[in-house]
Scaffold this motif. Sequence first.
Motif, mmCIF file in Angstrom:
data_model
loop_
_atom_site.group_PDB
_atom_site.id
_atom_site.type_symbol
_atom_site.label_atom_id
_atom_site.label_comp_id
_atom_site.label_asym_id
_atom_site.label_seq_id
_atom_site.Cartn_x
_atom_site.Cartn_y
_atom_site.Cartn_z
ATOM 1 N N LYS A 2 41.535 85.868 22.619
ATOM 2 C CA LYS A 2 41.919 86.906 23.570
ATOM 3 C C LYS A 2 42.793 86.269 24.642
ATOM 4 N N GLY A 4 42.956 85.838 27.677
ATOM 5 C CA GLY A 4 42.356 85.650 28.988
ATOM 6 C C GLY A 4 42.988 84.467 29.699
ATOM 7 N N PHE A 23 44.141 91.440 23.820
ATOM 8 C CA PHE A 23 44.274 91.391 25.274
ATOM 9 C C PHE A 23 43.745 92.688 25.858
ATOM 10 N N LEU A 24 43.350 92.636 27.117
ATOM 11 C CA LEU A 24 42.964 93.853 27.822
ATOM 12 C C LEU A 24 44.245 94.520 28.309
ATOM 13 N N GLY A 26 47.056 96.191 30.286
ATOM 14 C CA GLY A 26 47.336 96.156 31.715
ATOM 15 C C GLY A 26 46.938 94.833 32.340
ATOM 16 N N GLN A 27 45.659 94.507 32.281
ATOM 17 C CA GLN A 27 45.138 93.315 32.947
ATOM 18 C C GLN A 27 45.636 92.013 32.326
ATOM 19 N N GLU A 28 45.669 91.917 31.001
ATOM 20 C CA GLU A 28 46.052 90.674 30.331
ATOM 21 C C GLU A 28 47.350 90.784 29.547
ATOM 22 N N GLU A 29 47.980 91.926 29.607
ATOM 23 C CA GLU A 29 49.199 92.158 28.846
ATOM 24 C C GLU A 29 50.290 91.141 29.183
ATOM 25 N N ASN A 31 49.922 88.189 30.160
ATOM 26 C CA ASN A 31 49.578 86.858 29.661
ATOM 27 C C ASN A 31 50.178 86.606 28.282
#
Length: 150
Positions: A2, A4, A23-24, A26-29, A31
């Motif tokens: 993932k 993170g 990926f999550l 929004g939050q990890e996009e 990355n």
Amino acid sequence: SKAGPGTISEAAALSLPVMLTSFLPGQEEGNVDYVVEGGFGAYCQDTDPQAIAEEVALWLNDEEKLTAMSLAAKQAGAPHAARDIVKQIGDSTLKWKELNEGHASLPNDYGEKEEREDRSRIYAAEEDIADYIAGKKLPVNTDAKSVSSS
């Protein structure tokens, strides 16, 4: 893995390429973009194990590509980040102490002996911190007390 931030930063600190599979939103996009555009990894959806295997096989069969990805990961990594943060905190604390030296109020019964003992403990602790930051020794808690279960 993932996407993170911990996984990515640990891999980069060790100069390791990263295969991202989820990926999550929004939050990890971002990355994912950071790794792919940084040249030290790829993204394949975790629902496509064939694509993941093919991508990793490409890396393992192309030494130049793997070396380039490793170098890109190393450039993105910050292997001494924790040490640098601790050093900054220590430097800031010492600066604060210097600026505030003598501004603390002491109890009326506080004598010269207590002050000398306190200063001695502070200086010893500062030396331990400086040694730890310099990598000379690990921190030791000399005030730790044994606790037994009853």
